[in-house]
Scaffold this motif. Sequence first.
Motif, mmCIF file in Angstrom:
data_model
loop_
_atom_site.group_PDB
_atom_site.id
_atom_site.type_symbol
_atom_site.label_atom_id
_atom_site.label_comp_id
_atom_site.label_asym_id
_atom_site.label_seq_id
_atom_site.Cartn_x
_atom_site.Cartn_y
_atom_site.Cartn_z
ATOM 1 N N SER A 195 34.352 50.830 44.744
ATOM 2 C CA SER A 195 33.715 51.527 43.624
ATOM 3 C C SER A 195 34.596 52.012 42.613
ATOM 4 N N THR A 196 35.820 52.478 43.054
ATOM 5 C CA THR A 196 36.838 53.000 42.112
ATOM 6 C C THR A 196 37.645 52.052 41.399
ATOM 7 N N LEU A 197 38.118 50.737 41.849
ATOM 8 C CA LEU A 197 38.974 49.899 41.182
ATOM 9 C C LEU A 197 38.342 48.647 40.873
ATOM 10 N N VAL A 198 37.449 48.164 41.667
ATOM 11 C CA VAL A 198 36.919 47.015 41.379
ATOM 12 C C VAL A 198 35.674 47.020 40.358
ATOM 13 N N ALA A 199 34.726 47.859 40.570
ATOM 14 C CA ALA A 199 33.468 48.181 39.864
ATOM 15 C C ALA A 199 33.650 48.324 38.296
ATOM 16 N N VAL B 262 29.419 45.957 44.131
ATOM 17 C CA VAL B 262 28.180 45.450 43.920
ATOM 18 C C VAL B 262 27.134 46.842 43.686
ATOM 19 N N MET B 263 27.374 47.798 44.612
ATOM 20 C CA MET B 263 26.607 49.040 44.676
ATOM 21 C C MET B 263 26.642 50.082 43.366
ATOM 22 N N VAL B 264 27.927 49.650 42.689
ATOM 23 C CA VAL B 264 28.210 50.515 41.423
ATOM 24 C C VAL B 264 27.510 49.552 40.074
ATOM 25 N N SER B 265 27.615 48.037 40.327
ATOM 26 C CA SER B 265 27.264 47.203 39.208
ATOM 27 C C SER B 265 25.584 47.381 39.309
ATOM 28 N N GLY C 259 31.561 54.049 38.482
ATOM 29 C CA GLY C 259 32.524 53.719 39.678
ATOM 30 C C GLY C 259 33.180 54.734 40.256
ATOM 31 N N TRP C 260 33.878 55.444 39.196
ATOM 32 C CA TRP C 260 34.880 56.624 39.393
ATOM 33 C C TRP C 260 33.947 57.762 40.168
#
Length: 438
Positions: free
Chosen positions: A59-63, A112-115, A366-367
């Motif tokens: 969530s923090t680094l990839v999204a 995925v869950m942030v996108s 994401g953050w």
Amino acid sequence: MTRFQVLVIALCVIMNVIEGYDILVMGFAASGVRAEWGVSASAVGLLISAGLMGMAVGSTLVAPLADRIGRRPLTLVCLAVATLGMALSAATGAYGQLWACRFVTGLGVGGVMVSLPVIIAEFSSRRARGTSVAFFALGLPTGGLLGGSVAALVASHYGWRATFVSGAILSFVTAAAMLKLLPESLDFLLTRRPRGALVRVNRLLERLRLERVTELPEPAAHEVGNVRAAVLTGRNGVRSALLWLGFFALFGALYFASNWMPQLLEQSGLSARQGIGGGIMINLGGIVGSLLMTLIALRFSSRVLAVVTLAGAAVVFLAMAFVLGNLTATLVVAVVMGMLLYALGASLYALGPALYPTGVRSTALGWAVGVGRIGAIVTPLIAGVLVDAGWSGVGLFELFAIPLALAALGMVALRFVKPAPVTQPAPVSGAEQAPTSA
């Protein structure tokens, strides 16, 4: 809402169900892992936490990469990572290998869950946005019930590894469908202007039944991605902090209740089976709450719904402290708790993207979700420490009502913190009718 928009949103909802299965399946495979490898309950707890840690990192680094490379490619890559993690989990032969595979799975699921809610928000009409994201929130509890059903069906015949194989197959099929059907969002194409953007924009406008354009507007410089100004500084920073508090309270309360409800109910005098029933009621309540949100979100703003559900959840946590030990009352309160917590998730996921300009939307959400995942990780651990120190379920539910109440006040305060002005790109011909939030 055209059929094309409904199709995109339906794909995202289905994908969230599958990803909910992927992240919750460890709980259903736990007894088989313990029986085969002889590991302790605390070791199984670390396996469950591995997926949550991976989700926090994802969530923090990839999204946030979705704001640079696009919603579609990041979603497809994260789906592939989650599918690989599930498949490798089934092939592991040692505890450390399974822990690593669960972390990798969480990494993909977190991205995925942030996108997904960003894609849903950008493809929904303004009026239907809250309802669409509420359908998205339905995915996690539905995935939990799907995981339980599949695990009961396959684990008894083929062992715990079969639950991961089933998840890998479902993820692969979903990824193939998304590869064929999921488009890039109009907001991203107008803002980032990747190669071939004009052709892709016109293709999307045709599917949205809108007029074609001959050129793209020039995006404002800071709309392209000044993350610090748009997310972390000044009034925007205050708005972000209030949103983070909401997500922290949500995930902390949800994962505390989901993980500790059966044990606390058993501690209060109920049987182990009755305690498990309390945990199931939270998921059932979550499905009902998410469905109700699809209707309520048509009439009320996401911020108002966040205030109501946060305050209601705080009251329900206090109510649970009073009814522990009474089976009927406990199950009723557990259903209401699940309804409010999952409805709260729908409202926050709908609210988050609307607080930020397009160029930083995935980064900002994401953050916020990453901060929430910290709550998901630390609150069950805090509960364990307090139980060892002699705390009862009554005291724990009263304690965890406090951050929910504080977050409700934060959502009230959000109304009075206006966003810093952001220059938007000039509208495209016909784009003022488009179902985007840019």
